[in-house]
Design a protein around this motif. Sequence first.
Motif, PDB file in Angstrom:
ATOM      1  N   LYS A   1       0.834  -1.196   0.000  1.00  0.00           N
ATOM      2  CA  LYS A   1       0.000   0.000   0.000  1.00  0.00           C
ATOM      3  C   LYS A   1       0.867   1.243   0.000  1.00  0.00           C
ATOM      4  CE  LYS A   1      -3.748   2.265   2.540  1.00  0.00           C
ATOM      5  NZ  LYS A   1      -4.641   2.210   3.730  1.00  0.00           N
ATOM      6  N   SER A   2       1.949   1.173   0.765  1.00  0.00           N
ATOM      7  CA  SER A   2       2.945   2.240   0.803  1.00  0.00           C
ATOM      8  C   SER A   2       4.273   1.593   1.177  1.00  0.00           C
ATOM      9  CB  SER A   2       2.543   3.324   1.809  1.00  0.00           C
ATOM     10  OG  SER A   2       2.549   2.803   3.121  1.00  0.00           O
ATOM     11  N   LYS A   3       5.271   2.430   1.470  1.00  0.00           N
ATOM     12  CA  LYS A   3       6.590   1.894   1.805  1.00  0.00           C
ATOM     13  C   LYS A   3       6.562   1.022   3.053  1.00  0.00           C
ATOM     14  CE  LYS A   3      11.325   3.325   2.873  1.00  0.00           C
ATOM     15  NZ  LYS A   3      12.238   4.473   3.099  1.00  0.00           N
ATOM     16  N   ASP A   4       5.746   1.428   4.033  1.00  0.00           N
ATOM     17  CA  ASP A   4       5.712   0.718   5.308  1.00  0.00           C
ATOM     18  C   ASP A   4       4.370   0.053   5.583  1.00  0.00           C
ATOM     19  OD1 ASP A   4       8.332   1.480   5.970  1.00  0.00           O
ATOM     20  OD2 ASP A   4       7.627   3.441   6.669  1.00  0.00           O
ATOM     21  N   GLU A   5       3.528  -0.102   4.542  1.00  0.00           N
ATOM     22  CA  GLU A   5       2.214  -0.714   4.745  1.00  0.00           C
ATOM     23  C   GLU A   5       1.906  -1.690   3.618  1.00  0.00           C
ATOM     24  OE1 GLU A   5      -1.073   1.905   6.904  1.00  0.00           O
ATOM     25  OE2 GLU A   5      -0.226   2.937   5.181  1.00  0.00           O
ATOM     26  N   ILE A   6       1.192  -2.751   3.969  1.00  0.00           N
ATOM     27  CA  ILE A   6       0.691  -3.686   2.962  1.00  0.00           C
ATOM     28  C   ILE A   6      -0.786  -3.951   3.252  1.00  0.00           C
ATOM     29  CG2 ILE A   6       2.919  -4.811   2.577  1.00  0.00           C
ATOM     30  CD1 ILE A   6       1.885  -7.127   4.334  1.00  0.00           C
ATOM     31  N   THR A   7      -1.496  -4.415   2.225  1.00  0.00           N
ATOM     32  CA  THR A   7      -2.886  -4.842   2.414  1.00  0.00           C
ATOM     33  C   THR A   7      -3.001  -6.313   2.078  1.00  0.00           C
ATOM     34  OG1 THR A   7      -3.474  -4.184   0.159  1.00  0.00           O
ATOM     35  CG2 THR A   7      -3.811  -2.564   1.919  1.00  0.00           C
ATOM     36  N   ILE A   8      -3.778  -7.017   2.884  1.00  0.00           N
ATOM     37  CA  ILE A   8      -4.056  -8.437   2.658  1.00  0.00           C
ATOM     38  C   ILE A   8      -5.552  -8.540   2.394  1.00  0.00           C
ATOM     39  CG2 ILE A   8      -3.920 -10.758   3.622  1.00  0.00           C
ATOM     40  CD1 ILE A   8      -1.757  -9.653   5.536  1.00  0.00           C
ATOM     41  N   THR A   9      -5.917  -8.897   1.167  1.00  0.00           N
ATOM     42  CA  THR A   9      -7.324  -8.950   0.776  1.00  0.00           C
ATOM     43  C   THR A   9      -7.777 -10.399   0.669  1.00  0.00           C
ATOM     44  OG1 THR A   9      -7.034  -6.901  -0.481  1.00  0.00           O
ATOM     45  CG2 THR A   9      -9.016  -8.203  -0.920  1.00  0.00           C
TER      46      THR A   9
END
Length: 728
Positions: free
Chosen positions: A651-659
């Motif tokens: 999602k960003s450099k320090d974030e991810i999304t798990i769908t």
Amino acid sequence: MDLKLAVNTYITNRIIILFFLIGGVSFGQNNNSDKRADAAVFTIRGSVYDKDSFTPYKNVEILVNGGKYTRTNFDGGFSINAKIGDELIIRHDDFETIYHIIDSNERITIEVVDSQKTSRSVRNKTSFDRFNNMIDSADVYLKKDAEKSLKFIGDALNVNVNTTQSAEAHELLGDVYRHWKQYDLAISAYKISLQNVKRPSAQLKLAKAYLNSGDFETSIVNYKALDQKKLANYDKTIWFEGIGDAYLKAKNFTEAIEAYQEGLKVAKKHLIAPKVTDLNSKIAQVYSDQGQTNKAKGYFNNSLNLAKKENKKRAVEEQVKVAEFNNMNEDYESEIVLRKRAIEGIKAIERDSIISNESPITSQKQNYKIGTAYYLQNNFDEAIPYLEKSKAEAEEKEDLDVKMDATRKLSEVHLRSGNTEKAIEYNEEFTIVVDELYAKKVQEISRAARFSRNLAEQQNRITSLESDRELSKSKYELTQEKNKSQQVIIYSLIGGLILLLITGYLMFKYIKQQRLANNLLALKSLRSQMNPHFIFNALNSVNTFIATNDERTANKYLSDFSQLMRSVLENSEEDFIPLKKEIELLNLYTKLEHFRFQDKFDYAIDVDEMIDVEEFQIPPMLLQPYIENAVWHGLRYKTEIGHLQIHIQPKSKDEITITISDNGIGRARSKALKTDHQKKQNSKGMNNIKKRVAILNEMYKDKVDVTIADFQDLEDAGTKVVVTLKKD
């Protein structure tokens, strides 16, 4: 009156909870700053040996100007209390007297030239040096890092040590545990040290450890078991002071004063200045406890004057102690004068070193006490500036305890002075500080539990090394003495085994107590992580495979199922695990569900190549309940084959999304098909997930975010769960 009632009600409700938390982390929080004011006296370790042959000199006289005295043991080693600037005098009939000025607390090695003694092997010299290096390193980290110190002690015992070295190592081990308030472990270590070699220093420390643990009677017994007449002058003062402390704790004031006064005589006679100060102060404290205020004042005046001649830190400590005495006797003017002097001294100390918030001599504490003293005199105009300064300093130094007290007191002062608006403002701020302190104590509980586990691991290693050393020693003696010493050796082995069993039992009991709270939480977490009906249905599937003689499929299914359960159990005690492990668990879990419902859905797990799955941390089995809901409440009811998609993307450099998305029948239709019991169970499961995420976000500052929505705008609406995960 309504405001005062509100303040008192809030204090009652919040502070009680906070005190329970503080009690849970009473040990292991003595993590001092690396930079402290120098101690007046420290322990110097050293050895005396022949330079050419490396043969140790025993019974060498070691003297320190000021009265301290000791002798080297048969291994040439010694330890003595001294301070920087003291002169060591090393004296023996076989060589000329040596003079050495102490300039640090590093180990001292005295090499004697032209000795005629028998030489030792290079191997022994290497082992001796390595042992000393490990012990010195452990001593350096004693007050800084308990785990490192214990590791170095374990490395020292891993050398081929003799009984004297083992005694030295275990005495230092006891010092580490006593400093970090693990008094039961310290007592065990000192006992092992004394079993190897009976040294007065270890006997004194054992008695002190019993005193620290609250066993005053046993402490007195151990002090009395020492023949104080055979002690060096400095150790005599320590003996009198220690037994006086034990008598004082046991409320035997007469014996306490007698012991302190005898120690004071020895300290004066041999010019042991620091102890003259300490003992004057302690005698004053006993008289104060007895209510003999005039006598207490006389001795406190002595200790104040003597402390000025030592160093700035000691002078400030005594000023604060006497200020507390004045406060107890409602002599607030004298208290205020002393605390203002103490603040000036604290400023001078902080130019060269850092004073930790746990110390009683911080400036924020003294300003708070001054403000409180003015408040007790109803001098509100003087009280408010000092309380505000205390609050500001506490905020700057992140001392939430003092900040809370100062804020509460400011609210009380303004209420008493009639400034209701200010009182309400400070009361509101007080409630915020209480919440901050509450969160801090929760984190300290977690750190304390990890600290306890790490200490237990290091202690297990040391116990194992000691048992191995005892076993090797016993085998050696058995081969050397054979028939003549056979019975003695057998008894030694039995004694060593009993000692090992006792130590093992004590360690098992200790570890069990420390891990009890964590295990209860882990078990509770396990119950919420794996839905019981999944385990039940999984075993039913195995039963079906066996009934249809499909043994190979049953074995494969059961193997995957047991692997999943083992992984869940291994991770149950962790708050977070690497994302890579969580993906492996999800893959295995989804594979098992697909095994049972191959005709209902297919699935795919996609991980974006840009994501480093080792860098991100995720709560274990956080995603499993959402996958389980997708299968059991969405895809299972479809007439045609559905699809389950798990997609992980940045999602960003320090974030991810798990769908997690499925094209099942959707939440609304699934709810209509459920019985009342199923609705209740599903609601409870989802609520548990929400609570778990909420608690983790509170502890780790909004690390996880979960949103749930329909997947598509069709009759089979499906479900889409998006989990947002932040990097540490």
